[in-house]
Design a protein around this motif. Sequence first.
Motif, PDB file in Angstrom:
ATOM      1  N   GLN A 107      21.604  81.181  20.836  1.00 44.96           N
ATOM      2  CA  GLN A 107      22.373  80.201  20.080  1.00 44.96           C
ATOM      3  C   GLN A 107      23.856  80.567  20.047  1.00 44.96           C
ATOM      4  OE1 GLN A 107      20.243  82.409  18.917  1.00 44.96           O
ATOM      5  NE2 GLN A 107      21.030  83.375  17.072  1.00 44.96           N
ATOM      6  N   SER A 108      24.688  79.532  19.852  1.00 41.45           N
ATOM      7  CA  SER A 108      26.127  79.764  19.767  1.00 41.45           C
ATOM      8  C   SER A 108      26.454  80.389  18.409  1.00 41.45           C
ATOM      9  CB  SER A 108      26.882  78.440  19.903  1.00 41.45           C
ATOM     10  OG  SER A 108      26.625  77.631  18.769  1.00 41.45           O
ATOM     11  N   LYS A 109      27.596  81.038  18.339  1.00 43.81           N
ATOM     12  CA  LYS A 109      28.037  81.660  17.079  1.00 43.81           C
ATOM     13  C   LYS A 109      28.188  80.605  15.968  1.00 43.81           C
ATOM     14  CE  LYS A 109      29.365  85.375  14.825  1.00 43.81           C
ATOM     15  NZ  LYS A 109      28.402  86.456  14.557  1.00 43.81           N
ATOM     16  N   PRO A 110      28.828  79.430  16.236  1.00 43.19           N
ATOM     17  CA  PRO A 110      28.943  78.435  15.165  1.00 43.19           C
ATOM     18  C   PRO A 110      27.580  77.975  14.624  1.00 43.19           C
ATOM     19  CG  PRO A 110      30.424  77.880  16.952  1.00 43.19           C
ATOM     20  CD  PRO A 110      29.557  79.010  17.432  1.00 43.19           C
ATOM     21  N   LEU A 111      26.610  77.766  15.508  1.00 43.61           N
ATOM     22  CA  LEU A 111      25.274  77.367  15.047  1.00 43.61           C
ATOM     23  C   LEU A 111      24.647  78.486  14.227  1.00 43.61           C
ATOM     24  CD1 LEU A 111      22.804  75.525  14.912  1.00 43.61           C
ATOM     25  CD2 LEU A 111      22.087  76.432  17.138  1.00 43.61           C
TER      26      LEU A 111
END
Length: 133
Positions: A107-111
């Motif tokens: 997963q991406s850091k923002p998610l």
Amino acid sequence: MTNCPICNGNIEYTTKPIVYNYRNHNLTINQSGHYCSQCNESFLSPKDIKATKKEIIDLQRSIDHLLTTNELKKIRKKINLTQEDAATLFGGGIRAFHKYETAEATQSKPLDILLRLIDSNKISLDDVRRVAV
Ligand SMILES: [Zn+2]
């Protein structure tokens, strides 16, 4: 495979601790595979590699301060979303959460931050839904 193609030594199927270096951290995992008893060369099948992939990715995520496969799954279940619901709400494609939870993708850091905020009740799923539409 019965003899080592490198030194002709005996090969046996066993599990050994293998140390990986990731961003200056040493990660030790127990890797099953064929190993030469003389020169210590390892012969890993795709199945052997697949068996430890999740463990390696989870260790890497811990170092990167990202939710592990199980932590992410736990949060998704806590907020009562199926993998499909979560992917519809947060994006990333229909199989996104399946991939995050099986270490096929990270997963991406923002998610990751968003999921942590929801998990700690800093924001609600309704808050997310209101701005996501
Ligand atoms: Zn050998």
